[in-house]
Design an enzyme around this catalytic site. Structure first.
Site, PDB file in Angstrom:
ATOM      1  N   GLU A 360       0.798  -1.187   0.013  1.00  0.00           N
ATOM      2  CA  GLU A 360      -0.035  -0.026   0.047  1.00  0.00           C
ATOM      3  C   GLU A 360       0.790   1.233  -0.042  1.00  0.00           C
ATOM      4  O   GLU A 360       0.565   2.362  -0.461  1.00  0.00           O
ATOM      5  CB  GLU A 360      -0.953   0.080   1.063  1.00  0.00           C
ATOM      6  CG  GLU A 360      -2.132   0.970   0.770  1.00  0.00           C
ATOM      7  CD  GLU A 360      -3.301   0.794   2.128  1.00  0.00           C
ATOM      8  OE1 GLU A 360      -4.340   0.211   1.732  1.00  0.00           O
ATOM      9  OE2 GLU A 360      -2.802   0.906   3.345  1.00  0.00           O
ATOM     10  N   HIS A 391       5.755 -26.793   3.100  1.00  0.00           N
ATOM     11  CA  HIS A 391       4.822 -27.868   2.563  1.00  0.00           C
ATOM     12  C   HIS A 391       3.611 -27.212   1.560  1.00  0.00           C
ATOM     13  O   HIS A 391       2.671 -27.816   1.130  1.00  0.00           O
ATOM     14  CB  HIS A 391       3.900 -28.473   3.744  1.00  0.00           C
ATOM     15  CG  HIS A 391       4.843 -29.202   4.748  1.00  0.00           C
ATOM     16  ND1 HIS A 391       5.132 -30.349   4.570  1.00  0.00           N
ATOM     17  CD2 HIS A 391       5.430 -28.805   5.774  1.00  0.00           C
ATOM     18  CE1 HIS A 391       5.804 -30.800   5.455  1.00  0.00           C
ATOM     19  NE2 HIS A 391       6.062 -29.616   6.430  1.00  0.00           N
ATOM     20  N   LYS A 511     -14.203   2.072  -3.731  1.00  0.00           N
ATOM     21  CA  LYS A 511     -15.232   2.459  -2.641  1.00  0.00           C
ATOM     22  C   LYS A 511     -16.221   3.225  -3.228  1.00  0.00           C
ATOM     23  O   LYS A 511     -17.440   2.846  -3.384  1.00  0.00           O
ATOM     24  CB  LYS A 511     -14.652   3.211  -1.591  1.00  0.00           C
ATOM     25  CG  LYS A 511     -13.415   2.508  -0.753  1.00  0.00           C
ATOM     26  CD  LYS A 511     -13.104   3.537   0.302  1.00  0.00           C
ATOM     27  CE  LYS A 511     -11.854   2.985   1.107  1.00  0.00           C
ATOM     28  NZ  LYS A 511     -11.202   4.082   1.969  1.00  0.00           N
TER      29      LYS A 511
END
Lengths: 549, 422
Positions: A360, A391, A511
């Site tokens: 960000e 893994h 937004k």
């Protein structure tokens, strides 16, 4: 003039052309008894040791990187950061997370006002809340003491406290241990729905954290919580606001509007970025978990790193070295993936935290002068607890086609206070794996005698660079140092790339677009028109939501 | 008989007093330089009704004396009335006695060391040669200690040696007039029985308090329920008074001991829950106040009548008043306290705290009060001058943590009344 046109940059390009063909294995082969890469290339400060010897660098690389840093006036920028200059230019304000950890007797004036006084007044308010809750004297509407805390926040108001509470779980005083702590961030309500089933309304306190106090994710969760309390208690909303909510925000006005009474409000300031805010009142859940003393130790650790970053010369400066080597890998060795690999389960949320901090901050491609830039900036970061990732995606690190740089993070000591041999052995096992993986990534086949004759699908290319961050032990102080190290690393890189790391315009438009799309979903008239994909999906959703479907 | 008493608990003093009074030569082991028994007793034991005078009297008559531990160890009959945490100390005492004596010995343990501890002490002595450690369950409650010891209805002791049993019966003979039952069993059984009784009482109190809280929510009067329950011969009326929780060190510690034993050996949390709920119950009067004033009591004047953990005692050990005073202070209220006996202890604890005020006159404590919390049912609180109370109080709010008052009467006098479970 773009940085890529400077002599310092070009010198690094020339140097990189040579280094491209140099394998880490060969760099280590050059070690002699009196001249070892580890001795030359590792740095330490207080409780942290950073080993850069598994990076594809030589002393010459560091010299050239210093020239680049000087060329970009890194020292000037550092001073401007600490002084409170408006280096967040697009929002015309300073970025003063460092002020949040300055000692009480220090001084920093913003517009002729000493903000260190404000910071410590706020810390004192926070301390009184922590003390009251720990003493069992913060009472809910029924008069029972609060014993459960739910932090409602998202992004910087969630990731930092969540990560720190987990990381410092061994540093809990008994009062902190007795509190049950939960974090709620997701917009769709799935976390809070699950929680409200189990929580007791009379003893639950909600912390609502939002810098603007308008974040829709957070406020919708907060409203759901308040509704839940209201139907469980049947008491007045005003009373619930007073006894079951604490607000943390830079906007007192918005907290007032929502109904948080003044003495349940904690403030921070617009000069604290969300992803740099866990040192502020946003850190209240951390203080509740580890106590105010622990929280202050965390601030002291970060402050020690600030001072180190500010004063240590290039050759000894941990955040500068970490940042500049990132530049080398990204811009000169063309590595665009960065794995964060903590070998300590307590740091399980660190990868998510650094994803936000780095991506960000530096995920940008416009310079401070408002021009498109023609070079790479922040790489893609991801990570996982190392032994678990072994893994999962280590296959790609060892034998995939991508170059990846890795940060291995581990504490040297753990379980000192536990009288449990099994756990102590597990820690040694974890450390052995940490060392094995970074060694194998660096050296490839050469790490294991005889492997160079194995069939090709069992061969290891190696030459994947990594930094190992070794903490003496993970405690509030060293944790503060660690996080501040990464914050400053990000800043160093932003200076070289000539970008503003403190804004985040890239998250705004989505937004706004969501607000536009809410109307058709709620069957309100919408005058916007969308692309055929969005229209198609909208219609499909509405169809499926029709009763009887 | 010549008897040495080890320990300085209430049981030790009371036992010493009544044994001396019935003609024994009793020696209290005292290795300190304090020669005045009243000083050595300490304030909370000194306040036990009748005890101070009895001890002083018996000292004057020289049937009661101090003795140092070296001389005491030479005697043949010993009573251990020691602190529950002093088991190691007890083993040292018994070991010393064993080393110095080859004659017959009787050591009566009446301390709450836990189940099996008397047997552990016995291993230090030669049982077959009549060197015996027996267990005698003490059955006293603070405030009534002398009465309990003088007129027991039942006595349980644990002893498997014939000579020792005979000696114990002889010692107890002066107190057997009203005795209905004398039960003899093994020491371990007697210890377990003692614990079981205390646990049962705690369960009854815990249960009636739970019912009271429920009755409140269902708008039912717990008084009626309690009478009906008590009328059932399988249940009876004892320990069925709802209230704001029990305190007292001995009782709480014994239950804690049993709760730990149950948790450790049986993974059972029944008594743990009772203890936890009891702690919550202690704050019940505070919660009623809190709800009445809609969660804001700062600057209010709150009067407390009764601070000791029970009437007849000055002790504050684990008393509900302590939790309530802390809660009131934390909410910035002013606390005005009256108690017939415990005020000195309150003053010691809170010193000059600006929010805590003490009163020798119970009505004076009510001046300008925004509420009265009755926490200990001292006899003098049962029938006060209600009109005077009403005129002194700023708000006529009474929260009765012991269900002492008649609700209908108080409401007819224009009080706002909250009890426990009604």
């Amino acid at each position: 003039m773009s940085v890529t046109e400077t002599a310092a940059w070009k010198a690094l390009e020339d140097h990189a052309a040579m280094m491209q063909n140099t394998h880490l294995r060969d760099l280590f082969l050059a070690d002699s008894s009196d001249k070892k890469r580890f001795d030359e290339l590792s740095l330490s400060h207080e409780h942290l040791l950073l080993d850069f010897s598994k990076q594809r660098i030589t002393q010459n690389t560091l010299t050239l990187l210093k020239a680049l840093a000087d060329n970009c006036q890194l020292n000037d920028w550092k001073a401007r950061l600490f002084n409170g200059d408006h280096i967040n230019t697009s929002e015309d304000r300073p970025a003063l997370h460092t002020a949040l950890r300055q000692p009480e007797d220090s001084h920093l004036a913003l517009a002729n006002h000493n903000i260190i006084g404000d910071v410590h007044a706020n810390l004192a308010h926070m301390a009184s809340m922590v003390e009251r809750i720990h003493a069992g004297q913060w009472r809910g509407y029924s008069g029972l003491p609060i014993d459960t805390i739910v932090n409602i926040g998202v992004g910087g108001s969630d990731l930092g406290p969540l990560m720190a509470c987990k990381a410092l779980s061994d540093a809990q005083p008994p009062e902190g241990h007795q509190l049950k702590m939960h974090f709620v961030s997701s917009m769709d309500g799935s976390q809070i729905a699950d929680l409200l089933d189990r929580l007791v309304p009379t003893t639950t306190l909600f912390i609502i954290s939002s810098k603007s106090f308008t974040t829709i994710d957070t406020l919708s969760n907060a409203n759901t919580a308040r509704q839940w309390l209201k139907s469980a208690s049947g008491v007045k909303t005003e009373l619930l606001n007073r006894r079951h909510f604490i607000g943390i925000s830079a906007s007192a006005e918005k907290m007032n509007q929502w109904g948080i009474p003044e003495n349940s409000q904690l403030n921070f300031w617009d000069w604290t970025g969300g992803r740099y805010s866990m040192w502020s009142a946003i850190g209240l859940p951390i203080a509740l978990r580890i106590g105010m003393q622990g929280f202050k130790a965390m601030l002291s650790g970060a402050h020690a790193m600030d001072e180190h970053f500010k004063t240590a010369p290039f050759e000894e400066n941990l955040p500068v070295r970490l940042g500049m080597i990132g530049i080398w890998n990204i811009n000169f060795l063309n590595i665009h993936a960065h794995a964060i690999l903590p070998y300590d389960g307590r740091l399980s949320h660190l990868p998510a935290y650094l994803e936000q901090l780095e991506m960000e901050s530096n995920g940008k491609s416009v310079s401070r002068q408002g021009e498109a830039i023609g070079y790479s900036t922040c790489p893609i970061l991801w990570g996982e607890i190392g032994p678990n990732a072994q893994h999962a995606f280590y296959q790609l690190l060892h034998q995939g086609s991508e170059s990846v740089m890795c940060d291995f993070i581990a504490p040297a000591r753990r379980y000192d206070d536990f009288n449990n041999k099994g756990l102590q052995q597990q820690h040694q096992l974890s450390l052995a794996n940490c060392l094995a993986q970074s060694r194998l990534l660096a050296l490839g086949d050469a790490a294991i005698a005889g492997n160079d004759t194995a069939p090709i699908h069992k061969r290891y290319r190696g030459n994947q660079p990594s930094t190992t961050v070794l903490l003496d032990e993970l405690n509030p102080y060293s944790f503060g140092q660690l996080i501040a190290l990464y914050e400053h690393k990000v800043f160093v890189q932003s200076v070289i790339w000539d970008i503003n790391p403190f804004d985040q315009w890239g998250v705004e438009l989505g937004k706004k677009m969501a607000t536009d799309l809410l109307k058709p979903l709620e069957n309100e008239p919408s005058y916007s028109s969308f692309d055929s994909s969005t229209e198609g999906l909208l219609n499909a959703i509405l169809n499926k939501q029709e009763p009887g479907q | 008989m010549k008897i040495a008493i080890w320990g300085l608990e209430l049981t030790a003093w009371a036992t010493a007093g009544i044994l001396a009074q019935s003609g024994n030569d009793v020696f209290i082991v005292n290795d300190t330089s304090i020669t005045d028994p009243v000083i050595l007793m300490g304030s909370s034991i000194r306040n036990e009704p009748g005890l101070k005078d009895l001890i002083a009297d018996q000292f004057t008559k020289q049937r009661l004396q101090f003795i140092n531990s070296d001389s005491a160890a030479l005697l043949s009959i010993h009573i251990l009335s020691m602190n529950p945490a002093a088991f190691e100390n007890a083993t040292i005492v018994v070991d010393d006695i064993a080393k110095l004596n080859s004659k017959k010995l009787l050591i009566i343990n009446q301390s709450h060391f836990g189940v099996g501890c008397t047997d552990k002490l016995q291993t230090l002595l030669d049982h077959d040669n009549d060197q015996v450690v027996a267990y005698l369950a003490e059955n006293i409650s603070e405030g009534e200690a002398l009465n309990n010891l003088r007129h027991p209805k039942s006595i349980t002791f644990g002893c498997t040696n014939e000579w020792a049993s005979m000696m114990i019966r002889a010692l107890l003979r002066p107190f057997s007039a009203h005795l209905e039952q004398l039960l003899v069993m093994t020491p371990k059984e007697a210890e377990f029985a003692k614990l079981s009784i205390t646990g049962m009482l705690a369960l009854r109190i815990g249960y009636i308090n739970e019912l009271a809280n429920l009755a409140e929510q269902l708008n039912v009067d717990i008084d009626v329920i309690k009478q009906s329950m008590g009328a059932d011969p399988r249940i009876g009326h004892h320990y069925l008074n709802p209230g704001c929780g029990f305190g007292g060190n001995t009782f709480s510690q014994t239950i804690k001991g049993l709760a730990n034993l149950l948790a450790e050996k049986r993974q059972s949390h029944l008594l743990d829950m009772v203890l936890q709920e009891n702690e919550k119950q202690k704050e019940q009067p505070f919660r009623k106040l809190w709800q009445h004033y809609e969660c804001d009591i700062h600057n209010l004047n709150i009067t407390i009548w009764g601070a000791s953990f029970k009437p007849g005692s000055a002790a504050l050990d684990s008393a509900p008043s302590l939790r309530i005073i802390s809660a009131l202070i934390a909410q910035q209220a002013h606390v005005h306290i009256h108690d017939p006996e415990a005020l000195e202890n309150i003053e010691k604890l809170y010193g000059d705290h600006p929010q805590v005020h003490t009163y020798r006159d119970k009505y004076e404590a009510l001046n300008n009060a925004d509420a009265l919390l009755l926490l200990t049912e001292w006899p003098e609180y049962w029938s006060p001058d209600f009109e005077m109370m009403h005129s002194r109080m700023q708000a006529p709010l009474i929260i009765d943590g012991r269900n002492v008052f008649n609700k209908a009467l108080l409401e007819s006098l224009n009080f706002i009344y909250y009890g426990i479970g009604r």
